[in-house]
Scaffold this active site. Structure first.
Site: not given
Ligand code: AMP
Length: 195
Positions: A13, A127, A144, A133, A88
């Site tokens: 993404k 990654r 996740r 990360r 999400r």
């Molecule tokens: P990502 O970088 O999109 O994988 O997001 C990393 C983490 O941030 C996720 O595992 C969630 O804990 C939190 N997070 C990101 N976007 C959201 C969202 N829209 N709703 C809830 N938690 C989020």
């Protein structure tokens, strides 16, 4: 042009959103990146989000909806946006629809990036070597992925019902995937069918 990218962790993404940002001149909005910045800054939101993110869970909807409402009101979103990581779950999708409707806007396309699970695991492990990360460790990735399956996949029929969903095979090289997304956006959106 208002676009959402949906996909499990490791689907590409972020990479695809970066390319689309350059191509269409609209911002890449990653709620994950915004939350990571809040954690790094030690803000009140960051403090609430930190442990949830480390466990691979979802940060409460109300917090995310507030963050996104503010972000979409910024000047640079006037011509559109590429959303990565939001919505999400269904409540967030409904909140986004309401947010856009209140501004007289709508979503143009929802691009779902499909990658087989075995490929995802290998990608995320790779990654972690590069980005370090905190939530790319195997245990958190499992959580996740579970959150994705339970909370996020119901968005696919939700957007299919709105005839906005496009599923793209994201196992090819990033440049190939990017071409496919651009082609579908060009044909489906940039050249609307006229009466
Ligand atoms: P990502 O970088 O999109 O994988 O997001 C990393 C983490 O941030 C996720 O595992 C969630 O804990 C939190 N997070 C990101 N976007 C959201 C969202 N829209 N709703 C809830 N938690 C989020």
């Amino acid at each position: 042009m208002n676009i959402i990218l949906i996909g499990p962790p490791g689907a590409g993404k972020g990479t695809q959103a970066e390319g689309l940002t350059k191509r269409f001149g609209i911002p890449h909005i990653s709620t994950g990146a915004m939350l990571r910045a809040e954690v790094a800054a030690g803000s009140a939101l960051g403090k609430k989000a930190k442990t949830i993110m480390a466990a691979g869970g979802l940060v409460p909807d109300a917090l995310l909806i507030q963050v996104l409402t503010q972000r979409l009101a910024a000047e640079d979103c006037a011509r559109g946006f590429i959303l990565d990581g939001f919505p999400r779950n269904l409540p967030q999708a409904e909140a986004l629809d309401a947010m856009l409707a209140a501004r007289g806007q709508h979503l143009d396309a929802v691009v779902a990036l499909h990658v087989d699970e075995a490929v995802l695991a290998a990608r995320i492990a790779g990654r972690r070597e590069i980005t370090h990360r905190a939530d790319d460790n195997p245990e958190t990735v499992k959580a996740r992925l579970a959150a994705y399956h339970e909370e996020t996949t119901p968005l696919l029929p939700y957007y299919a019902a709105q005839t906005k969903l496009f599923v793209v095979d994201s196992m090819a090289a990033p440049a190939v995937v990017q071409r496919e997304i651009v082609a579908l956006l060009d044909t489906k959106i940039a050249a609307p069918v006229t009466a």
